[in-house]
Scaffold this motif. Structure first.
Motif, short mmCIF file in Angstrom:
data_model
loop_
_atom_site.label_atom_id
_atom_site.label_comp_id
_atom_site.label_asym_id
_atom_site.label_seq_id
_atom_site.Cartn_x
_atom_site.Cartn_y
_atom_site.Cartn_z
N VAL A 170 111.22 69.55 4.51
CA VAL A 170 111.65 68.44 5.38
C VAL A 170 111.69 67.15 4.58
O VAL A 170 112.69 66.41 4.61
N ALA A 171 110.61 66.89 3.83
CA ALA A 171 110.56 65.65 3.04
C ALA A 171 111.72 65.61 2.05
O ALA A 171 112.37 64.58 1.88
N TYR A 172 111.98 66.74 1.44
CA TYR A 172 113.07 66.84 0.48
C TYR A 172 114.41 66.55 1.15
O TYR A 172 115.25 65.81 0.62
N MET A 180 114.69 62.87 1.92
CA MET A 180 114.93 62.06 0.73
C MET A 180 116.36 62.18 0.23
O MET A 180 116.91 61.25 -0.34
N ASN A 181 116.94 63.36 0.44
CA ASN A 181 118.29 63.58 -0.07
C ASN A 181 119.37 63.32 0.98
O ASN A 181 120.52 63.70 0.79
N ALA A 182 118.99 62.67 2.06
CA ALA A 182 119.99 62.30 3.08
C ALA A 182 121.03 61.41 2.42
O ALA A 182 120.70 60.59 1.55
N MET A 212 118.30 68.28 8.51
CA MET A 212 118.28 69.55 9.23
C MET A 212 118.54 70.80 8.37
O MET A 212 117.79 71.77 8.46
N PRO A 213 119.60 70.81 7.54
CA PRO A 213 119.84 72.04 6.77
C PRO A 213 118.63 72.43 5.93
O PRO A 213 118.22 73.59 5.91
N GLN A 214 118.02 71.43 5.26
CA GLN A 214 116.87 71.72 4.42
C GLN A 214 115.65 72.09 5.28
O GLN A 214 114.86 72.95 4.91
#
Lengths: 260, 278
Positions: A147-149, A152-154, A182-184
């Motif tokens: 989720v954090a990843y 961060m990559n939004a 969401m995907p991640q």
């Protein structure tokens, strides 16, 4: 033009392709048992194992154990999601906080959850709580990380677009960043539920259990009831496979824009 | 635009600082840029930059690579913080001004989890309007662009041109005082570009929204503009600010009129002079 009978048949064969591998596997197993290549005590025939599986699931005690494992896995998964998703969004949206805790999360994520059993036994005692707590712990770390990843990559441009249109800081988080992650998040949830199942099965084997698939595998192994053991293993395998399939299909439906 | 961006300071911006010595502006001016300064590390992109944008006109911005065409409109629209100077809209600050912004990268500017119609509706949630008013605005916007797009599809199911069309509609739906466009058609093929120019002009003639269009295509820049702003290399200044008064709607025939050819040739000359400067 109407497809010919031959085309129909070919299409049907293509659809059944995944079955061929399974058929070959069962055939090899059957040959091995009927030629007695392997001690029949250790490797019962496919038919005996299937019979044990069928009988166990249809009104037998295997179904009860199966449900116990499903309940534990889902319960720990739900706890993990409830903790990890909000926490992951907070961590991911602040570079400073994330950097501060990245090492700790990565460290415990890399620690085999089974190594935590004794600690959790001390904390929660011998019983239901420990199994669920360890599984939730393991799954939560995987989900948290993903989720954090994802947060961060939004995509910065999308956040900017919302900002330019007048969204507040919180608005950008709920309207864009949450969806962007969401995907991640789904990748994390899929790994999380698999890990929860693994931990629950192991916990059922070794932490004073009276039910569950893990306990059943160990028990049948001790009394050398091999068809029963294989049946339990297959039930566990089917559970893992179906959970993955279920999550994949939810993911496809929900994150329809993924990869586009 | 690959510059790291601080979202918070981008919108609020630092307090206007530095002397605003150029207070005067011609009548009919909508936007005044005074003493604008922007640095990236040791490089100075803008230093005491002044500009007047007349009301209700379409201004194309053209200049050498890296001169900061996009940076200019990003500073004006609050996407990038400014290091000094001020930008005023009718004498108001940006936060009191309704703006629309169309990004070059429509794929990343649309929200793919929302249907096109909900993308279109999104900016309305920040305006205090009743549901009926919002619906009416959406209807009006759809009628204004007579394009056959199934707005109940998701953005990724639409063609590039259709996505950018929705993106433009989304920028216009709040009835902005100023419309910013950053190379909006550069990712589209020529046929689609011509069609989009036609559509943009049609809407512009109806709304007369002050529009700033960054373009890397001189033909497009002149074709659409009431005024072409030509920029120098950095530190960036105004190289020339040319009017092009051909009647609207301008079509492909406009592209071969003597006036168009003259303005384009002149712009090209200024551009090349700037590029060749040591």
């Amino acid at each position: 033009m109407k497809p010919s009978l031959k085309e129909h048949l070919l299409a049907l064969l293509a659809k059944l392709a995944p079955l061929w591998g399974a058929l070959v596997f069962v055939a090899l197993w059957w040959i091995a048992t009927s030629l007695k290549v392997i001690d029949p005590i250790l490797l019962p025939s496919p038919a005996d194992s299937a019979k044990a599986l069928w009988k166990g699931m249809m009104g037998g005690s295997l179904w009860h154990d199966f449900l116990r494992t499903v309940t534990r896995t889902l319960l720990s998964f739900i706890i993990a999601v409830a903790i990890a998703v909000p926490l992951g969004i907070v961590l991911g949206s602040s570079d400073k906080i994330y950097r501060a805790v990245e090492f700790i999360i990565d460290f415990f994520r890399s620690t085999p959850a089974s190594a935590m059993f004794p600690l959790f036994l001390v904390l929660f005692g011998v019983g239901e709580k420990t199994k669920i707590a360890v599984a939730a712990f393991g799954a939560a770390l995987v989900i948290l990380f993903n989720v954090a990843y994802g947060v961060m990559n939004a995509r910065k441009l999308r956040q900017l677009a919302a900002r330019v249109m007048g969204a507040s800081r919180i608005g950008v988080l709920t309207d864009v960043t949450f969806w962007e992650s969401m995907p991640q998040t789904f990748v994390g949830m899929r790994s999380g539920v698999s890990l929860a199942l693994v931990i629950v099965i192991v916990a059922e084997m070794f932490i004073g259990s009276t039910d569950g698939l893990g306990q059943r595998v160990i028990n049948s192994q001790m009394i050398f009831d091999m068809p029963e053991m294989y049946a339990s293993i297959f039930a566990a395998g089917a559970l893992g496979y179906c959970l993955n399939l279920l999550f994949l299909s939810i993911e496809r439906k929900f994150v329809h824009w993924g990869g586009k | 635009m690959n510059t790291p961006i601080d979202l918070m300071s981008a919108i609020t911006g630092p307090a206007a600082s530095g002397p605003s010595d150029h207070r005067w502006f011609p009548p009919g001016t909508h936007i005044t840029v005074r003493g604008l300064t922007k640095r990236f590390g040791a490089t100075t992109l803008y230093e005491n930059f002044n500009l007047d944008i007349p009301r209700g006109q379409l201004i194309s911005i053209f200049g050498p690579n890296g001169c900061g065409k996009s940076t200019l409109i990003n500073m004006m629209s609050g996407i990038l913080p400014i290091d000094g100077g001020e930008v005023l809209f009718d004498g108001k600050a940006l936060r009191d001004t309704r703006i629309g912004y169309v990004f070059q990268n429509y794929r990343e500017a649309m929200f793919p989890w929302l249907r096109a119609i909900d993308n279109l509706r999104y900016p309305l949630k920040f305006l205090k309007l009743s549901k009926a008013e919002k619906d009416a605005r959406v209807e009006r916007m759809i009628a204004r662009f007579d394009v056959k797009i199934d707005l109940h599809r998701y953005p990724y199911e639409l063609s590039g041109g259709q996505q950018q069309m929705v993106s433009i509609m989304r920028a216009l739906i709040v009835d902005p005082e100023v419309l910013f466009m950053d190379e909006p058609f550069s990712a589209l093929d020529y046929e689609m570009t011509l069609f989009m120019r036609e559509q943009l002009q049609k809407v512009f003639m109806e709304t007369r929204t002050t529009t700033l269009l960054v373009s890397h295509d001189l033909e497009e820049a002149v074709h659409l503009a009431d005024k072409i702003l030509l920029l120098t290399r950095k530190p960036t200044h105004v190289a020339d600010y040319i009017s092009f008064d051909a009647p609207r709607p301008r079509d492909t025939a406009t592209l071969s009129t003597p006036e168009f050819v003259r303005v384009k040739a002149h712009s090209l000359e200024v551009f090349q002079r700037e590029v060749r400067k040591p």
